[in-house]
Every structure is written in structure tokens, then in C-alpha cells.
Scaffold this active site. Structure first.
Site, PDB file in Angstrom:
ATOM      1  N   MET A 151     -11.910  -4.579   5.976  1.00  0.00           N
ATOM      2  CA  MET A 151     -11.033  -3.690   6.727  1.00  0.00           C
ATOM      3  C   MET A 151     -10.754  -4.311   8.089  1.00  0.00           C
ATOM      4  O   MET A 151     -11.687  -4.634   8.834  1.00  0.00           O
ATOM      5  CB  MET A 151     -11.680  -2.322   6.912  1.00  0.00           C
ATOM      6  N   HIS A 192      -1.376  -1.187  -4.225  1.00  0.00           N
ATOM      7  CA  HIS A 192      -2.622  -0.721  -3.605  1.00  0.00           C
ATOM      8  C   HIS A 192      -2.564   0.779  -3.367  1.00  0.00           C
ATOM      9  O   HIS A 192      -1.595   1.298  -2.806  1.00  0.00           O
ATOM     10  CB  HIS A 192      -2.842  -1.448  -2.275  1.00  0.00           C
ATOM     11  N   MET A 252     -11.943   5.556  -0.437  1.00  0.00           N
ATOM     12  CA  MET A 252     -12.471   5.961   0.872  1.00  0.00           C
ATOM     13  C   MET A 252     -12.916   7.410   0.754  1.00  0.00           C
ATOM     14  O   MET A 252     -12.331   8.321   1.362  1.00  0.00           O
ATOM     15  CB  MET A 252     -11.404   5.786   1.952  1.00  0.00           C
ATOM     16  N   ASP A 299      -4.648   3.822  -1.592  1.00  0.00           N
ATOM     17  CA  ASP A 299      -5.708   4.258  -0.686  1.00  0.00           C
ATOM     18  C   ASP A 299      -6.073   5.699  -1.008  1.00  0.00           C
ATOM     19  O   ASP A 299      -5.270   6.619  -0.798  1.00  0.00           O
ATOM     20  CB  ASP A 299      -5.247   4.155   0.770  1.00  0.00           C
ATOM     21  N   HIS A 310      -8.621   1.800  -3.783  1.00  0.00           N
ATOM     22  CA  HIS A 310      -9.597   1.697  -2.698  1.00  0.00           C
ATOM     23  C   HIS A 310     -10.143   3.088  -2.424  1.00  0.00           C
ATOM     24  O   HIS A 310      -9.427   3.952  -1.904  1.00  0.00           O
ATOM     25  CB  HIS A 310      -8.883   1.106  -1.477  1.00  0.00           C
ATOM     26  N   MET A 357      -8.197   8.843  -0.095  1.00  0.00           N
ATOM     27  CA  MET A 357      -8.932   9.432   1.029  1.00  0.00           C
ATOM     28  C   MET A 357      -9.202  10.909   0.752  1.00  0.00           C
ATOM     29  O   MET A 357      -8.326  11.612   0.241  1.00  0.00           O
ATOM     30  CB  MET A 357      -8.124   9.290   2.324  1.00  0.00           C
ATOM     31  N   SER A 415       0.837  -1.205   0.000  1.00  0.00           N
ATOM     32  CA  SER A 415       0.000   0.000   0.000  1.00  0.00           C
ATOM     33  C   SER A 415       0.867   1.248   0.000  1.00  0.00           C
ATOM     34  O   SER A 415       1.678   1.459   0.908  1.00  0.00           O
ATOM     35  CB  SER A 415      -0.915   0.009   1.220  1.00  0.00           C
ATOM     36  N   ASP A 455      -7.216  -5.537   4.597  1.00  0.00           N
ATOM     37  CA  ASP A 455      -6.421  -4.309   4.679  1.00  0.00           C
ATOM     38  C   ASP A 455      -6.364  -3.816   6.115  1.00  0.00           C
ATOM     39  O   ASP A 455      -7.396  -3.497   6.706  1.00  0.00           O
ATOM     40  CB  ASP A 455      -7.052  -3.236   3.784  1.00  0.00           C
TER      41      ASP A 455
END
Length: 222
Positions: free
Chosen positions: A137, A33, A68, A35, A66, A37, A8, A175
Site C-alpha cells: 500500500m 482490481h 480490506m 477494493d 483486495h 471495504m 481499480s 496500490d
């Protein structure tokens, strides 16, 4: 089927991102990966499609995005265009999950749904058949470096049992807080794709840490 290590980038050194990605490639990583946000759905901000586009230019590995973020439907096209091979959205945020999953698939990306630690698996029972993967998660989303929440192991086992009994084809991704001390236990519970941030990028030896995690979950092929 081999189990996959997905480093990640949330834990990577962005001042030298190309080198960081090259090191996990040398270590045998299977995907990257990302993330995403937005400071609204979670209390942190990371990066957007432009960085994913840059990552796409750096690596040929699949990119796992991913989301979020609030209103992820508004951004699926942009992330797919940037090079996302996998896109996952949170069950807790999406109002019309079936529509969103099909929107992801329409962009020729693999479609997944994310469940926060306290969100029950039963919320996905009607769409398991159309999912490419489910992301559990094992920490509360928003920050890297958190400790694995023990009760999420039972969620992984429950999801794996449902998959086996019903013959579903989705893969199970996990994750949060994954490292050499617990990755074998998580693998035995049914996980297929392991997202690891701090345990790889802040290990002191990125390539060696990637190799070690890979060896722990794929011992028969090493």
C-alpha cells in the site's frame, strides 16, 4: 515478463459499470482490481461478492480482489465463488496468515498479502515462498484519490531485492496514488502490477489513460 495495469473500480462510475470496464479493456488493461471495504477495518464501505459476481459476467480479464475487511477468512470462499482470480488479505488483520494463504489457494485463486505503509516487510519473511504476490500500500487504505507516500518506494525496492536474492516467484503489486507522473519510478523500484483508480477512471479519457500508463511501463512492446 510484461508489467500489468489493474484499474481499480473504486474510482469508476457504478451507474455505467459495464461501459467503464469495456473502456479499460479497449485501453489494454490486464486485470480488474476490486477494493472490498467493510467500514470496520477501514473507514469506508464499498461492495461485496454480488458486485464481483456481476463484474465476472462483464469481463474475461482476471479479477483481483483486495479484502480490506475484518475476519477475511469468513469471506474468502464467497469471493472466490463470485469469480476472484486473485485474493489478497492484510497482514495487519489476519491472525493465522499461513492458514489463510492456503485457504485462498484451496479455492484455486492466487494468494497475496497486503502491507500497509507503516508495516515492515520483515513480517512476511517466513511465508514468502508460498505467496503468489505481495501488495504494497502506497497510501493508507480506505479511500481513493490519495497522494502516493514517497517512503513506500524504498519498501518496494527492499522487497524486490529480497525476491531477487532468494529466488522467490511472487509478484509485487502497488496500490495508491499511481499515475503518469510517478509510474515509471515505481516500475523501476520493482513493481510488477500497478493499481490505478483516479488516474484512469477520472482522467476524462479512460481508454487513453490506460494506454498511456501501459506504454510507460512496457515501452519495448508498444
Amino acid at each position: 515478463m510484461n508489467k500489468l495495469i489493474a484499474p481499480s473500480l473504486i474510482a469508476a462510475d457504478f451507474s455505467n459499470l459495464s461501459q467503464q470496464i469495456r473502456l479499460v479493456e479497449i485501453g489494454g488493461a490486464h486485470m480488474i482490481h476490486c477494493d472490498i471495504m467493510d467500514g470496520n477495518f477501514v473507514p469506508n464501505i464499498t461492495f461485496g461478492p454480488l458486485v464481483v459476481e456481476s463484474v465476472r459476467k462483464i469481463t474475461k480479464l482476471p479479477i483481483d480482489v483486495h479484502l480490506m475487511i475484518r475476519n477475511p477468512d469468513n469471506f474468502i470462499f464467497e469471493f472466490a465463488k463470485a469469480g476472484a482470480d486473485y485474493i489478497s488479505v492484510h497482514q495487519e488483520e489476519v491472525q493465522h496468515l499461513d492458514r489463510t494463504i492456503n485457504l485462498i489457494k484451496d479455492q484455486n485463486s492466487k494468494a497475496g498479502v497486503v502491507l500497509n505503509p507503516a508495516t515492515p516487510i520483515s513480517t512476511l519473511k517466513n511465508i514468502f515462498s508460498i505467496l503468489d504476490f505481495v501488495l504494497i500500500m502506497s497510501v493508507n487504505p480506505g479511500f481513493g484519490g490519495q497522494q502516493f507516500i514517497p517512503y513506500t518506494l524504498e519498501k518496494i525496492r527492499e522487497l524486490d531485492k529480497i525476491r531477487a536474492e532468494k529466488g522467490y516467484k511472487f509478484r509485487i503489486e502497488v496500490d495508491g496514488g499511481i499515475g503518469k507522473s510517478n509510474i515509471e519510478k515505481i516500475s523501476s523500484a520493482g513493481c510488477d502490477i500497478f493499481i490505478a483508480g483516479s488516474s484512469i477512471f477520472r482522467s476524462g479519457n479512460i481508454s487513453a489513460a490506460t494506454v498511456e500508463l501501459n506504454n510507460l511501463v512496457n515501452p519495448s512492446i508498444n
